[in-house]
Scaffold this active site. Structure first.
Site, PDB file in Angstrom:
ATOM      1  N   ILE A  14     -24.479  10.289 -14.769  1.00 27.93           N
ATOM      2  CA  ILE A  14     -25.666   9.986 -13.978  1.00 27.93           C
ATOM      3  C   ILE A  14     -26.743  11.034 -14.179  1.00 27.93           C
ATOM      4  CG2 ILE A  14     -24.926  11.159 -11.854  1.00 27.93           C
ATOM      5  CD1 ILE A  14     -26.852   7.808 -12.158  1.00 27.93           C
ATOM      6  N   SER A  36     -21.844  23.134 -14.673  1.00 29.15           N
ATOM      7  CA  SER A  36     -20.928  22.075 -15.084  1.00 29.15           C
ATOM      8  C   SER A  36     -19.669  22.704 -15.644  1.00 29.15           C
ATOM      9  CB  SER A  36     -21.591  21.181 -16.140  1.00 29.15           C
ATOM     10  OG  SER A  36     -20.672  20.249 -16.650  1.00 29.15           O
ATOM     11  N   ARG A  37     -18.527  22.115 -15.309  1.00 32.30           N
ATOM     12  CA  ARG A  37     -17.260  22.635 -15.825  1.00 32.30           C
ATOM     13  C   ARG A  37     -17.083  22.351 -17.307  1.00 32.30           C
ATOM     14  NH1 ARG A  37     -13.024  19.859 -11.942  1.00 32.30           N
ATOM     15  NH2 ARG A  37     -14.489  18.147 -12.341  1.00 32.30           N
ATOM     16  N   LYS A  90     -26.523   9.756  -4.364  1.00 40.22           N
ATOM     17  CA  LYS A  90     -25.825   8.828  -3.476  1.00 40.22           C
ATOM     18  C   LYS A  90     -24.377   8.624  -3.953  1.00 40.22           C
ATOM     19  CE  LYS A  90     -25.264   5.182  -6.161  1.00 40.22           C
ATOM     20  NZ  LYS A  90     -23.987   4.466  -6.378  1.00 40.22           N
ATOM     21  N   ASP A 168     -19.471   2.051  -4.255  1.00 34.79           N
ATOM     22  CA  ASP A 168     -20.361   2.958  -4.971  1.00 34.79           C
ATOM     23  C   ASP A 168     -21.603   2.204  -5.445  1.00 34.79           C
ATOM     24  OD1 ASP A 168     -20.729   5.707  -6.436  1.00 34.79           O
ATOM     25  OD2 ASP A 168     -21.066   4.170  -7.975  1.00 34.79           O
TER      26      ASP A 168
END
Length: 308
Positions: A14, A36-37, A90, A168
């Site tokens: 996203i 970010s991992r 969201k 979702d």
């Protein structure tokens, strides 16, 4: 006020598909850092997680959280306690209690909190809202059906508690309906179809009633292949008002009124810049309230196992 120096947490699908381009296209904000991992982005500061980002000394004014809702409360809380404005992808959280806690915390710190609903930024939504305010409504129905394998490939979190399953995408429809309907409404019936090997529903059928007793139905399904369906139809005494293609197209009394390209996330970041500049928040959690109600009243219907 200069440009808002923004940090993004979560550089997944996203963020890459929507957030990065929208930030670049929006005046008054610039991407300064990402956490970010598993990914990095050229040209900005990169960190493993939000804690490393906040401790780094890199100057940031705001944080945009693009991570799954499970675990997001701790990230948002850390950002607010560090004095950062926060934008929530969201759904804004995994539970109602946590999002209301974040709202209270942000207010106590004098910071902006933005619970985003990208589908409300679709071109037809505000015109539909203005039109429906002038008409006498009879009923409303929602059909929101898509292919989960296409939109969420390999995303196991979405099937876990707090991931919402078909809600979702379904919450996008609810975000539009709560925006355009002149009356409030409440849930009266919920059927949740849940695969035998999953914790979250793959389909849902909901019935609502407005304050004056008008019926609203919603059908969500994650098993549709081929063309996708994102439609909201409101029957009025003057004729039907229909939003299709996720709200980007408005059809009034059978005549197309608005057909526009996707600008939803650009609208979100424009609104975030405005909120921060004014020292305001936007924390309408009503779509999440309706989802919570669907789980509370939900009658479980087990279906065959789902394999990605």
């Amino acid at each position: 006020m200069g440009k808002i120096r923004l940090g993004i947490v979560g550089l997944g699908k996203i963020a890459r598909d929507q957030h990065l381009g929208a930030i670049e296209a929006t005046d008054g904000i610039e991407l300064t850092a990402v956490a970010s991992r598993n990914a990095k982005l050229e040209g900005v500061h990169c960190f493993h997680d939000i804690d490393e980002m906040l401790a780094s000394g890199v100057e940031l004014d705001a944080i945009s959280l693009c991570t799954p809702p499970q675990g997001r409360f701790a990230q948002a809380k850390a950002a607010i306690e560090a004095g950062k404005h926060v934008m929530l992808e969201k759904p804004p959280g995994a539970t109602l209690s946590e999002v209301f806690a974040l709202e209270k915390l942000a207010k106590s710190k004098g910071l902006s909190l933005f619970a985003t609903w990208h589908s409300r930024g679709a071109a037809g939504v505000e015109p539909a809202r203005a039109l429906l305010a002038k008409r006498k409504l009879k009923s409303a129905s929602v059909a929101w059906k898509e292919d989960v394998r296409h939109w969420h490939p390999g995303q196991a979190w979405i099937w876990e508690p707090g991931g919402l399953g078909v809600f979702d995408p379904g919450i996008n429809a609810l975000s539009i309906v709560t925006r355009i309907m002149p009356e409030t409404f409440h849930l009266t019936h919920s059927d949740l179809t849940i695969p035998s090997n999953r914790a979250a529903p793959i389909a849902a059928n909901l019935t609502f009633e407005t304050a004056s007793g008008l019926p609203i139905t919603a059908e969500f399904d994650w098993r549709q292949t081929g063309p996708q369906t994102w439609d909201i139809r409101v029957e009025t005494e003057e004729g039907p008002v229909v939003l299709t293609h996720g709200g980007s197209r408005l059809i009034v009394d059978g005549e197309a009124q608005i057909v526009e390209e996707d600008r939803e996330y650009r609208n979100l970041y424009r609104d975030f810049v405005t909120l921060v500049s004014k020292g305001e928040s936007d924390t309408d959690f009503s779509p999440l309230v309706h989802v919570a109600d669907a789980f509370m009243l939900g009658r479980r219907i087990e279906t065959e196992a789902f394999e990605d």
